[in-house]
Design a protein around this motif. Structure first.
Motif, PDB file in Angstrom:
ATOM      1  N   THR A   7       6.705   7.427   3.427  1.00 18.09           N
ATOM      2  CA  THR A   7       7.857   7.800   4.244  1.00 18.09           C
ATOM      3  C   THR A   7       8.805   8.573   3.334  1.00 18.09           C
ATOM      4  O   THR A   7       8.511   8.766   2.150  1.00 18.09           O
ATOM      5  N   LYS A   8       9.952   8.966   3.848  1.00 20.66           N
ATOM      6  CA  LYS A   8      10.949   9.633   3.002  1.00 20.66           C
ATOM      7  C   LYS A   8      11.510   8.670   1.953  1.00 20.66           C
ATOM      8  O   LYS A   8      12.030   9.103   0.934  1.00 20.66           O
ATOM      9  N   ILE A   9      11.391   7.379   2.211  1.00 22.87           N
ATOM     10  CA  ILE A   9      11.938   6.368   1.300  1.00 22.87           C
ATOM     11  C   ILE A   9      10.908   5.879   0.302  1.00 22.87           C
ATOM     12  O   ILE A   9      11.196   5.730  -0.883  1.00 22.87           O
ATOM     13  N   SER A  10       9.700   5.608   0.772  1.00 20.56           N
ATOM     14  CA  SER A  10       8.724   4.977  -0.107  1.00 20.56           C
ATOM     15  C   SER A  10       7.319   5.542   0.061  1.00 20.56           C
ATOM     16  O   SER A  10       7.011   6.214   1.044  1.00 20.56           O
ATOM     17  N   ARG A  11       6.512   5.202  -0.926  1.00 18.24           N
ATOM     18  CA  ARG A  11       5.095   5.537  -0.889  1.00 18.24           C
ATOM     19  C   ARG A  11       4.332   4.275  -1.286  1.00 18.24           C
ATOM     20  O   ARG A  11       4.662   3.647  -2.298  1.00 18.24           O
ATOM     21  N   VAL A  12       3.372   3.899  -0.476  1.00 21.50           N
ATOM     22  CA  VAL A  12       2.588   2.699  -0.731  1.00 21.50           C
ATOM     23  C   VAL A  12       1.167   3.108  -1.051  1.00 21.50           C
ATOM     24  O   VAL A  12       0.530   3.830  -0.282  1.00 21.50           O
ATOM     25  N   MET A  13       0.708   2.658  -2.210  1.00 23.60           N
ATOM     26  CA  MET A  13      -0.662   2.925  -2.637  1.00 23.60           C
ATOM     27  C   MET A  13      -1.313   1.581  -2.939  1.00 23.60           C
ATOM     28  O   MET A  13      -0.642   0.555  -2.939  1.00 23.60           O
ATOM     29  N   ASP A  14      -2.577   1.597  -3.231  1.00 23.16           N
ATOM     30  CA  ASP A  14      -3.291   0.370  -3.539  1.00 23.16           C
ATOM     31  C   ASP A  14      -2.616  -0.369  -4.700  1.00 23.16           C
ATOM     32  O   ASP A  14      -2.663   0.080  -5.837  1.00 23.16           O
ATOM     33  N   ILE A  19       9.601   3.525  -4.587  1.00 26.00           N
ATOM     34  CA  ILE A  19      10.807   3.670  -3.763  1.00 26.00           C
ATOM     35  C   ILE A  19      11.669   4.768  -4.372  1.00 26.00           C
ATOM     36  O   ILE A  19      12.167   4.615  -5.496  1.00 26.00           O
ATOM     37  N   HIS A  20      11.790   5.868  -3.666  1.00 24.04           N
ATOM     38  CA  HIS A  20      12.549   7.037  -4.156  1.00 24.04           C
ATOM     39  C   HIS A  20      12.196   7.367  -5.607  1.00 24.04           C
ATOM     40  O   HIS A  20      13.073   7.617  -6.435  1.00 24.04           O
ATOM     41  N   GLY A  21      10.908   7.349  -5.922  1.00 24.04           N
ATOM     42  CA  GLY A  21      10.455   7.731  -7.251  1.00 24.04           C
ATOM     43  C   GLY A  21      10.399   6.614  -8.279  1.00 24.04           C
ATOM     44  O   GLY A  21       9.939   6.827  -9.396  1.00 24.04           O
ATOM     45  N   TYR A  22      10.870   5.428  -7.953  1.00 26.85           N
ATOM     46  CA  TYR A  22      10.867   4.295  -8.879  1.00 26.85           C
ATOM     47  C   TYR A  22       9.832   3.270  -8.432  1.00 26.85           C
ATOM     48  O   TYR A  22       9.767   2.923  -7.254  1.00 26.85           O
ATOM     49  N   SER A  23       9.047   2.764  -9.368  1.00 23.68           N
ATOM     50  CA  SER A  23       8.070   1.737  -9.006  1.00 23.68           C
ATOM     51  C   SER A  23       8.811   0.443  -8.675  1.00 23.68           C
ATOM     52  O   SER A  23       9.801   0.094  -9.327  1.00 23.68           O
ATOM     53  N   HIS A  24       8.319  -0.244  -7.661  1.00 24.00           N
ATOM     54  CA  HIS A  24       8.919  -1.519  -7.259  1.00 24.00           C
ATOM     55  C   HIS A  24       8.860  -2.498  -8.431  1.00 24.00           C
ATOM     56  O   HIS A  24       9.825  -3.221  -8.692  1.00 24.00           O
ATOM     57  N   GLU A  25       7.755  -2.498  -9.133  1.00 24.98           N
ATOM     58  CA  GLU A  25       7.597  -3.381 -10.287  1.00 24.98           C
ATOM     59  C   GLU A  25       8.664  -3.105 -11.347  1.00 24.98           C
ATOM     60  O   GLU A  25       9.262  -4.026 -11.910  1.00 24.98           O
ATOM     61  N   GLY A  26       8.926  -1.842 -11.619  1.00 25.84           N
ATOM     62  CA  GLY A  26       9.955  -1.477 -12.590  1.00 25.84           C
ATOM     63  C   GLY A  26      11.350  -1.860 -12.129  1.00 25.84           C
ATOM     64  O   GLY A  26      12.180  -2.291 -12.929  1.00 25.84           O
TER      65      GLY A  26
END
Length: 91
Positions: A7-14, A19-26
């Motif tokens: 989406t414009k907000i996030s990208r979900v991969m395997d 989220i806006h270029g930042y990894s959720h983990e980070g």
């Protein structure tokens, strides 16, 4: 089979969420919850002042449902006054 979507907000991969270029983990390791909410809503990480304000706004929701709305309104006015003081001091 892995599912991928964006989406414009996030990208979900395997196994990974961006989220806006930042990894959720980070984000989990390096930023506060309030910073993550700000990033999700605004598309950028907050300044120190914006982070303090977002944290205060989220904390003001903790007692939702425990007290009358009029009490919450009074607290929000108090919060606004306090945040204006923080903003003035930081300038």
């Amino acid at each position: 089979m892995a599912h991928e979507w964006a989406t414009k907000i996030s990208r979900v991969m395997d196994g990974k969420v961006i989220i806006h270029g930042y990894s959720h983990e980070g984000l989990i390791g390096d930023y506060t919850y309030a910073d993550g909410v700000f990033l999700t809503l605004r598309g950028e990480l907050p300044t120190r002042q914006e982070s303090v304000m977002m944290d205060a706004m989220l904390n003001s929701l903790l007692d939702h449902g425990f007290v009358a709305a009029s009490v919450l309104a009074a607290r929000l006015i108090g919060l606004k006054t306090r945040l204006e003081g923080i903003e003035t001091a930081a300038s």
